[in-house]
Design a protein around this motif. Structure first.
Motif, PDB file in Angstrom:
ATOM      1  N   SER A 120      -2.649  -0.656  -9.442  1.00 33.32           N
ATOM      2  CA  SER A 120      -2.731  -0.141  -8.069  1.00 33.32           C
ATOM      3  C   SER A 120      -4.129  -0.282  -7.503  1.00 33.32           C
ATOM      4  N   LEU A 179       0.822  -1.212   0.000  1.00 30.20           N
ATOM      5  CA  LEU A 179       0.000   0.000   0.000  1.00 30.20           C
ATOM      6  C   LEU A 179       0.856   1.262   0.000  1.00 30.20           C
ATOM      7  N   LEU A 236      -0.702   3.476  -3.178  1.00 31.93           N
ATOM      8  CA  LEU A 236      -1.450   4.720  -2.993  1.00 31.93           C
ATOM      9  C   LEU A 236      -0.831   5.899  -3.753  1.00 31.93           C
ATOM     10  N   LEU A 253      -8.546  -3.891   0.761  1.00 31.81           N
ATOM     11  CA  LEU A 253      -9.822  -3.508   1.369  1.00 31.81           C
ATOM     12  C   LEU A 253     -10.663  -4.707   1.779  1.00 31.81           C
ATOM     13  N   VAL A 299      -5.151  -2.125  -3.958  1.00 32.14           N
ATOM     14  CA  VAL A 299      -5.978  -1.470  -2.939  1.00 32.14           C
ATOM     15  C   VAL A 299      -7.262  -2.258  -2.710  1.00 32.14           C
TER      16      VAL A 299
END
Length: 141
Positions: free
Chosen positions: A123, A89, A93, A131, A127
């Protein structure tokens, strides 16, 4: 005698030419800027995927360290996903931010948009994978 002829005064259009060249230079600078941002987004997205291979053994060790000896559920189920997704991450990000910036601000015909879209897919996948456990653990609170 050697007297030079007087110079003819012609109206110079230097201002129009300089404005046009400044506009072209500005457009080229922006194009290069967006291409560099898109390339950086792709590189950071690739590093996010590669860093999963680095953190996977560490996450397995964290899972073994938090596994209870009585066979019941772990009192700290959040440790393994935290260890696994911490480094990916950190790369994903900023890659998302760069890709979104290029897609929103670059011209439609820019070749940087396809690289930025690729970085956004990579990306975004990282993510989204992060999550899943995070939202699953939110229900256990």
């Amino acid at each position: 005698m050697g007297v030079p002829p007087p110079e003819e005064t012609q109206p110079k259009d230097d201002t129009a030419q300089s404005e046009a060249s400044a506009a072209v230079d500005s457009w080229n600078a922006r194009r290069v800027h967006y291409e560099r941002q898109a390339t950086a987004g792709v590189v950071l997205g690739g590093l996010a995927i590669l860093s999963m291979f680095v953190t996977a053994p560490l996450a397995a060790f964290a899972m073994l360290g938090t596994y209870p000896s009585d066979g019941g559920p772990s009192p700290t189920p959040w440790v393994t996903p935290l260890v696994f997704f911490s480094l990916p991450l950190l790369f994903a990000l900023p890659s998302l931010a760069l890709a979104i910036s290029v897609i929103r601000n670059s011209p439609d015909a820019s070749p940087a948009r396809s690289s930025a879209a690729f970085a956004l897919c990579i990306s975004g996948l990282v993510v989204a994978l992060a999550l899943g456990p995070a939202l699953d653990l939110l229900g256990n609170i």
